[in-house]
Design a protein around this motif. Structure first.
Motif, PDB file in Angstrom:
ATOM      1  N   ALA A 173       0.809  -1.214   0.000  1.00  0.00           N
ATOM      2  CA  ALA A 173       0.000   0.000   0.000  1.00  0.00           C
ATOM      3  C   ALA A 173       0.847   1.271   0.000  1.00  0.00           C
ATOM      4  N   VAL A 174       2.134   1.175   0.362  1.00  0.00           N
ATOM      5  CA  VAL A 174       2.958   2.384   0.464  1.00  0.00           C
ATOM      6  C   VAL A 174       3.853   2.598  -0.750  1.00  0.00           C
ATOM      7  N   TRP A 175       4.026   1.569  -1.595  1.00  0.00           N
ATOM      8  CA  TRP A 175       4.914   1.768  -2.744  1.00  0.00           C
ATOM      9  C   TRP A 175       4.441   2.869  -3.689  1.00  0.00           C
ATOM     10  N   PRO A 176       3.130   3.012  -3.953  1.00  0.00           N
ATOM     11  CA  PRO A 176       2.730   4.168  -4.787  1.00  0.00           C
ATOM     12  C   PRO A 176       3.148   5.509  -4.208  1.00  0.00           C
TER      13      PRO A 176
ATOM     14  N   ALA B 291       7.558   9.871 -16.380  1.00  0.00           N
ATOM     15  CA  ALA B 291       6.354   9.280 -16.981  1.00  0.00           C
ATOM     16  C   ALA B 291       6.269   7.786 -16.660  1.00  0.00           C
ATOM     17  N   VAL B 292       7.421   7.098 -16.707  1.00  0.00           N
ATOM     18  CA  VAL B 292       7.435   5.668 -16.377  1.00  0.00           C
ATOM     19  C   VAL B 292       7.053   5.458 -14.920  1.00  0.00           C
ATOM     20  N   LEU B 293       7.581   6.285 -14.039  1.00  0.00           N
ATOM     21  CA  LEU B 293       7.271   6.148 -12.617  1.00  0.00           C
ATOM     22  C   LEU B 293       5.807   6.463 -12.327  1.00  0.00           C
ATOM     23  N   ARG B 294       5.252   7.449 -13.011  1.00  0.00           N
ATOM     24  CA  ARG B 294       3.833   7.748 -12.811  1.00  0.00           C
ATOM     25  C   ARG B 294       2.953   6.586 -13.278  1.00  0.00           C
ATOM     26  N   GLY B 295       3.304   6.008 -14.421  1.00  0.00           N
ATOM     27  CA  GLY B 295       2.557   4.841 -14.882  1.00  0.00           C
ATOM     28  C   GLY B 295       2.675   3.670 -13.921  1.00  0.00           C
ATOM     29  N   LEU B 296       3.868   3.465 -13.372  1.00  0.00           N
ATOM     30  CA  LEU B 296       4.066   2.398 -12.394  1.00  0.00           C
ATOM     31  C   LEU B 296       3.263   2.661 -11.125  1.00  0.00           C
ATOM     32  N   SER B 297       3.191   3.914 -10.711  1.00  0.00           N
ATOM     33  CA  SER B 297       2.422   4.255  -9.508  1.00  0.00           C
ATOM     34  C   SER B 297       0.937   3.942  -9.706  1.00  0.00           C
ATOM     35  N   GLY B 298       0.409   4.283 -10.876  1.00  0.00           N
ATOM     36  CA  GLY B 298      -1.000   3.981 -11.148  1.00  0.00           C
ATOM     37  C   GLY B 298      -1.271   2.489 -11.158  1.00  0.00           C
ATOM     38  N   TYR B 299      -0.364   1.727 -11.766  1.00  0.00           N
ATOM     39  CA  TYR B 299      -0.536   0.273 -11.793  1.00  0.00           C
ATOM     40  C   TYR B 299      -0.477  -0.311 -10.386  1.00  0.00           C
ATOM     41  N   LEU B 300       0.440   0.167  -9.563  1.00  0.00           N
ATOM     42  CA  LEU B 300       0.576  -0.355  -8.200  1.00  0.00           C
ATOM     43  C   LEU B 300      -0.667  -0.053  -7.371  1.00  0.00           C
ATOM     44  N   ARG B 301      -1.281   1.105  -7.558  1.00  0.00           N
ATOM     45  CA  ARG B 301      -2.499   1.425  -6.822  1.00  0.00           C
ATOM     46  C   ARG B 301      -3.652   0.513  -7.240  1.00  0.00           C
ATOM     47  N   GLU B 302      -3.775   0.284  -8.534  1.00  0.00           N
ATOM     48  CA  GLU B 302      -4.841  -0.608  -9.004  1.00  0.00           C
ATOM     49  C   GLU B 302      -4.620  -2.037  -8.497  1.00  0.00           C
ATOM     50  N   ASP B 303      -3.377  -2.494  -8.536  1.00  0.00           N
ATOM     51  CA  ASP B 303      -3.081  -3.850  -8.079  1.00  0.00           C
ATOM     52  C   ASP B 303      -3.341  -3.993  -6.582  1.00  0.00           C
ATOM     53  N   ALA B 304      -2.949  -2.985  -5.793  1.00  0.00           N
ATOM     54  CA  ALA B 304      -3.170  -3.048  -4.344  1.00  0.00           C
ATOM     55  C   ALA B 304      -4.664  -3.052  -4.015  1.00  0.00           C
ATOM     56  N   ALA B 305      -5.444  -2.240  -4.727  1.00  0.00           N
ATOM     57  CA  ALA B 305      -6.883  -2.207  -4.471  1.00  0.00           C
ATOM     58  C   ALA B 305      -7.539  -3.534  -4.836  1.00  0.00           C
TER      59      ALA B 305
ATOM     60  N   ARG C  11      -6.083  -6.543  -4.963  1.00  0.00           N
ATOM     61  CA  ARG C  11      -5.664  -7.572  -4.013  1.00  0.00           C
ATOM     62  C   ARG C  11      -6.390  -7.422  -2.684  1.00  0.00           C
ATOM     63  N   ALA C  12      -6.581  -6.196  -2.229  1.00  0.00           N
ATOM     64  CA  ALA C  12      -7.278  -5.983  -0.957  1.00  0.00           C
ATOM     65  C   ALA C  12      -8.722  -6.481  -1.046  1.00  0.00           C
ATOM     66  N   GLU C  13      -9.373  -6.247  -2.172  1.00  0.00           N
ATOM     67  CA  GLU C  13     -10.756  -6.702  -2.333  1.00  0.00           C
ATOM     68  C   GLU C  13     -10.836  -8.227  -2.374  1.00  0.00           C
ATOM     69  N   VAL C  14      -9.946  -8.849  -3.138  1.00  0.00           N
ATOM     70  CA  VAL C  14      -9.976 -10.304  -3.236  1.00  0.00           C
ATOM     71  C   VAL C  14      -9.615 -10.946  -1.904  1.00  0.00           C
ATOM     72  N   THR C  15      -8.635 -10.375  -1.208  1.00  0.00           N
ATOM     73  CA  THR C  15      -8.237 -10.918   0.093  1.00  0.00           C
ATOM     74  C   THR C  15      -9.370 -10.830   1.105  1.00  0.00           C
ATOM     75  N   ALA C  16     -10.099  -9.738   1.086  1.00  0.00           N
ATOM     76  CA  ALA C  16     -11.230  -9.600   2.006  1.00  0.00           C
ATOM     77  C   ALA C  16     -12.317 -10.634   1.708  1.00  0.00           C
ATOM     78  N   ARG C  17     -12.542 -10.916   0.435  1.00  0.00           N
ATOM     79  CA  ARG C  17     -13.581 -11.884   0.077  1.00  0.00           C
ATOM     80  C   ARG C  17     -13.158 -13.317   0.380  1.00  0.00           C
ATOM     81  N   GLN C  18     -11.859 -13.588   0.337  1.00  0.00           N
ATOM     82  CA  GLN C  18     -11.380 -14.943   0.557  1.00  0.00           C
ATOM     83  C   GLN C  18     -10.914 -15.186   1.988  1.00  0.00           C
ATOM     84  N   SER C  19     -11.115 -14.207   2.854  1.00  0.00           N
ATOM     85  CA  SER C  19     -10.657 -14.379   4.236  1.00  0.00           C
ATOM     86  C   SER C  19     -11.366 -15.531   4.927  1.00  0.00           C
ATOM     87  N   TRP C  20     -12.610 -15.840   4.529  1.00  0.00           N
ATOM     88  CA  TRP C  20     -13.342 -16.928   5.171  1.00  0.00           C
ATOM     89  C   TRP C  20     -12.670 -18.269   4.890  1.00  0.00           C
ATOM     90  N   ILE C  21     -11.990 -18.383   3.750  1.00  0.00           N
ATOM     91  CA  ILE C  21     -11.300 -19.634   3.437  1.00  0.00           C
ATOM     92  C   ILE C  21     -10.176 -19.868   4.436  1.00  0.00           C
TER      93      ILE C  21
END
Length: 286
Positions: free
Chosen positions: A108-111, A195-209, A211-221
């Motif tokens: 969550a902090v890399w972006p 420009a490369v770093l800004r694109g990487l920051s956007g990708y990292l935010r989308e990936d973190a969001a 993963r957080a959603e999928v992890t919350a849904r699969q926590s019952w497993i």
């Protein structure tokens, strides 16, 4: 002609059996990979400076203590053995759990780290100064590693070597990508690094969001896996308070039952965790 064919046949057979006859390099590669993974786990858990011998000694001590307690309470050899094994593996389990939590927190902090780098570069700071500034401006979870980088760079002035040390301290695939981008920009130049770093920051935010959603849904497993593994053994502890139960398990049939229960519990837990585990990025640049 027959001599040539015989030589080719012998060469082919030699190539077929060569992985079996000379497996040393392959085994060394696997050993080095395993050692690298252990070091990465320790670094993520905040134990990079702890010698491996100390960790092994602690694991052995916990195994002895757990086995002694089990022997004192139950006086059943197989239970003593299982308790000792659990005491030994407790240390790797705790280290891996702590590393996993820290990896998830760092995701969550890399972006924010990338945003600070972009702001510093656009302000006219050099790449080494931009990285060193993260010791004060970056997220709290990563400041110590960047502070070590800053001190090492001031001492040596070697940006590439300091980046390698920083990658080892962070032990994260996302950090590897960020730092390798900075290394490439430092060595070959280019005006598109922001420009490369800004694109990487956007990708990292989308990936973190995501993963957080999928992890919350699969926590019952994961919770179901832990409950399913712990429940039979907690029940065993409850019924073992009776002398008749201890006598029943202190027999060949009881020993076989406990061993089978341990095997089934481990396999079932690993299967349940595998169903709920998200694929982790590998470190390609360390």
């Amino acid at each position: 002609m027959s001599l040539v064919l015989g030589a080719l046949l012998g060469l082919g057979l030699l190539l077929v059996v060569s992985p079996v006859l000379w497996p040393a390099r392959r085994s060394e590669t696997r050993a080095s990979l395993a050692t690298g993974r252990i070091r990465d786990e320790l670094a993520l858990a905040g134990l990079a400076r702890v010698p491996m011998g100390v960790i092994i000694a602690i694991a052995a001590f916990l195994g002895i203590v757990a086995g002694a307690l089990a022997q004192a309470v139950f006086a059943i050899p197989v239970v003593t053995f299982v308790a000792a094994v659990l005491g030994v593996v407790l240390v790797p389990i705790v280290v891996r759990a702590r590393a996993t939590r820290r990896r998830a927190a760092n995701r969550a902090v890399w972006p924010d780290v990338v945003d600070h780098l972009v702001a510093s570069v656009r302000a006219g700071m050099s790449l080494p100064d931009s990285v060193g500034a993260l010791a004060e401006l970056g997220p709290a979870a990563t400041r110590s590693a960047f502070a070590s980088f800053e001190a090492e760079y001031r001492r040596t002035g070697n940006f590439s070597t300091c980046l390698d040390a920083l990658k080892g301290a962070l032990a994260d695939p996302v950090a590897d990508r960020i730092l390798e981008t900075l290394r490439m920009a430092r060595e070959v130049g280019g005006s598109d690094v922001t420009a490369v770093l800004r694109g990487l920051s956007g990708y990292l935010r989308e990936d973190a969001a995501l993963r957080a959603e999928v992890t919350a849904r699969q926590s019952w497993i994961r919770n179901a896996a832990r409950l399913g593994v712990a429940a039979p053994w907690l029940l065993l502890l409850v019924i073992a308070s009776r002398h008749e139960t201890i006598v029943a398990y202190d027999s060949p049939a009881g020993t076989a039952l406990i061993i089978a229960g341990v095997v089934v519990s481990v396999i079932a837990y690993q299967a349940m965790v595998a169903l709920g585990r998200l694929p982790e990025e590998r470190r390609w640049f360390h």
